[in-house]
Scaffold this motif. Structure first.
Motif: not given
Lengths: 354, 354
Positions: A228-246
Motif C-alpha cells: 500500500k505504501v509503495r502503490n499509494e505513494t506513487r499514485k498520489i505523487l503521480g510518479l508511476p516509476d518511483l522506486k520504493i522499498s518499505a
C-alpha cells in the motif's frame, strides 16, 4: 438541497469514526444535516457531534437518501459494497478503506498535494490513503517538487490504533500484565508467557516488543501494508516509476505513526534549503533541534493535525539523498482528518455550484 | 603463565558485565584465573562466575599484574585511560567502548567475519563494535560475500538496555506509571505529564513512545550512534567507500536491537539464494515464515546468541536490493558475547603459543 450539504458518516462508532465526530465538532462547519451511521449492533447508541446528540442509524440503502457526501470508515469489503450504493442514492463517497484506492477511476486525494484530483471522480468515489502513507506524504511531496524524487526507502514505527480500538485495547491490556514485573523482556519467551494467547488483532505481543508485520501476506514476502505504501505513494505523487522499498513495523505506541525516510532525489539537496521548504509546506511542522531534545515523537504528535518532521540530514555518502523522521497522528491526518479535508473540498464545490 | 590464560573483566557489575559473567559460566571454559574488576563503589560485592564467588576488585594498575587478557566494558573515557595501562602490565585488552574502534592501529573484530584481524594489534588493543552494528553485521557480511555490497539504508529499533541498567530502570518505572490509565497516549503531552521529568538516560519518555535519538549530536544533525553504525560497518567489512545512511531510534523494548535493512548489491539477488546463504551463515538464524507469524522479534531473540533474520524480500523496484529485518540481543552478540568470542580467539592463540 439546502444551503449546506448533507453529510453521512459511515462507521461513526469506530476508532477513526470517533475522531471524525470530534473533527466535525471542532473544524469550520460546512455541513447542513449530519447523519451518523454504523452497523446494526451500534443502533440505540448516540454520538455527540457539533454539540448535538445524534442517534446512530443502521447502515441501509435509504440512509443515503438526500445525502450529498458520505464518508466511509469501514472494512474494505463493507466499503466495496456500500460506497457504490451511496453513489446510486446521489451521494459522493469519500472512502477511507483500501477497496478503491488503486482503481484507475477513483482519485486518491491528499488536499495539500493533489486537491484538483477531487473533481476527477467518474465513479462518484474519492479514496483516502493508507495511514502510513499519509503520515509521511505531506512532508515528501514538497521536497519532491523542489528536488525531483527518484527513490524512497522507508521503515515505519506504527501505532496499535492503526488496528482500531481492538489494537489499543490489546496493547493497554498487555501493558497492565507486564508492568511491575522487572524480569520481563530480559529472557527469551517470558513476555509471551506473561501475556498468553490473547494477542488481539496482532500476530505477537506488542508490549516490550516490536512486530515487523502489518496487514496480510502478499507476493514474495511483502505485506499488504508495505505494498500500500509503495502503490499509494506513487499514485498520489503521480510518479508511476518511483522506486520504493518499505518495511512496516508495529510498535507499542497507542496513536501516532512514525516513519524513517531515506529519500533520493534527481538533484543535489541542501539541508538548510530543505528545512526552508518544509517550514513553508502546508500540513507540516518542522521540529528539528536535536541539541535541545526536539525531534518528532508520537507522544507529542498525537491529537494534532500536521506531519511532524525532524532529524533532517543530508546523506553523508550521497549528496542527492535526505534522511529524516516524520510522525503523524494516524487517526487524524492518517485517516479522519484527511477524509474530512477531502469531504470539505467536495462541500465547497457543491456549495459553489448550488 | 599456567596452562590457561588469566582473564580480567573490567566493568563486571554493569548490565553488560552481568551478562559477561553468565557467559563465562556457560561457555566452554578456556580461562585459568578470572578476576572481576569494577569501580570503587562496587568493592565489597561478590559475583558468581563458573560457580565460584569472586570478590569485586577495584580498578587499579596492579589488578592487571599477571593478566593475559583484559575485557573492558566501561565508558569511553575509562577505557581510553585504562586499556593502555592493562597493556603496559602485559595484558591484551579487548575493549567494548567506542574509544579505540576507529583507531587505525586497533582492529575491530567480529569473529564470524574477520577473525584474522585479531592478531593485527600493534597497540595490544582489540575493539568490539557498537551494539547496533553487531545486531546486523553477521547477517550482512555473508550477503556481501555473495553479492558485493554497495549501499545500506538502515533504521533501528533499539532497546533501552543499550543505555545500561539506568535505561532499563527508566523504562520499567515509566511503564508502571502509565499502566492502567487507558487515556494515555491518545492526547498530545499526556504521557509526558504522567511520567514527569525523571527520564533516566533518555531525552524523552520511552513508554508508549519512540525516540529518534541515540548518543550525542555530531556534525550536520547526525547522532554519534548513526555515525558509529556507518563507520564501524565500513571498517569491519573492509569497505571504506560503502554508502550508508542510518537512522537510530530508541523503542520501549528492554533488550534486543532490531534493524530494518535495505541493502543494495553489485549484482542481482535471488531471494531464495539469499535465504540459503543466511541458513549457512555462522551466528545467524533465519526466521522467515510470515504466513505462520514467524519473523524476528526482540521478545524471542533476547537471551540468545545469534542474529535473528527474517522478512527477506527482493526490492520490487531494484533487482539488486534486498530488504530484511534483523534482531540481536544487544547485551550478548551486541556486546558481551562478541567480546567473549574475541577474547577466546586470543586465548586460543596464547594457549597454542605457550
Amino acid at each position: 438541497m439546502g444551503d449546506q450539504p448533507t453529510l453521512a458518516v459511515v462507521g461513526a462508532t469506530g476508532a477513526v469514526g470517533t475522531v471524525m465526530c470530534e473533527l466535525l465538532s471542532s473544524r469550520r462547519n460546512v455541513w447542513g444535516e449530519i447523519r451518523v451511521v454504523a452497523s446494526k449492533r451500534s443502533v440505540g447508541r448516540t454520538l455527540f457531534v457539533r454539540g448535538a446528540e445524534l442517534p446512530v442509524l443502521e447502515l441501509a440503502p435509504d440512509v443515503f437518501d438526500g445525502v450529498d457526501v458520505a464518508m466511509f470508515d469501514v472494512p474494505d469489503e463493507v466499503s466495496a459494497e456500500w460506497a457504490p450504493i451511496a453513489v446510486q442514492h446521489g451521494a459522493i463517497a469519500v472512502d477511507n478503506s483500501g477497496a478503491f484506492r488503486m482503481d484507475r477511476d477513483v482519485p486518491l486525494v491528499v488536499p495539500e498535494i493533489n486537491p484538483e484530483q477531487v473533481r476527477n471522480r467518474p465513479r462518484g468515489i474519492i479514496a483516502n490513503a493508507n495511514c502510513t502513507t499519509l503520515a509521511m506524504i505531506v512532508a515528501i511531496a514538497p521536497l519532491h517538487h523542489e528536488y525531483g524524487l527518484k527513490e524512497l526507502v522507508i521503515a515505519s514505527y506504527q501505532s496499535v490504533s492503526g488496528a482500531g480500538k481492538a489494537g489499543v485495547d490489546a496493547l493497554l491490556d498487555q501493558l497492565q500484565r507486564v508492568a511491575g514485573d522487572r524480569t520481563l523482556g530480559s529472557r527469551s519467551g517470558n513476555v509471551r508467557q506473561a501475556i498468553g494467547d490473547d494477542l488481539g488483532p496482532f500476530p505477537a505481543p506488542l508490549a516490550l516488543n516490536v512486530v515487523p508485520w502489518a496487514g496480510s501476506l502478499r507476493d514474495a514476502g511483502w505485506s499488504s501494508e508495505e505494498l500500500k505504501v509503495r502503490n499509494e505513494t506513487r499514485k498520489i505523487l503521480g510518479l508511476p516509476d518511483l522506486k520504493i522499498s518499505a518495511t512496516c513495523v508495529r510498535v507499542p505506541v497507542v496513536t501516532g505513526h512514525s516513519v524513517a525516510v531515506h529519500a533520493v532525489f534527481g538533484t543535489e539537496v541542501d539541508c538548510e534549503d530543505a528545512r526552508e521548504v518544509l517550514r513553508h509546506a502546508p500540513g507540516v511542522i518542522l521540529v528539528d533541534e536535536p541539541q535541545s531534545g526536539e525531534f518528532p515523537m508520537p507522544i507529542d504528535a498525537v491529537g494534532t493535525d500536521p506531519a511532524w518532521v525532524g532529524r533532517l540530514r543530508r546523506s553523508i555518502d550521497d549528496p542527492r539523498a535526505l534522511d529524516f523522521f516524520v510522525v503523524g497522528d494516524n487517526l487524524r491526518k492518517g485517516s479522519a482528518l484527511n477524509t474530512a479535508q477531502i469531504a470539505e473540498l467536495v462541500a465547497a464545490e457543491l456549495t459553489t455550484r448550488a
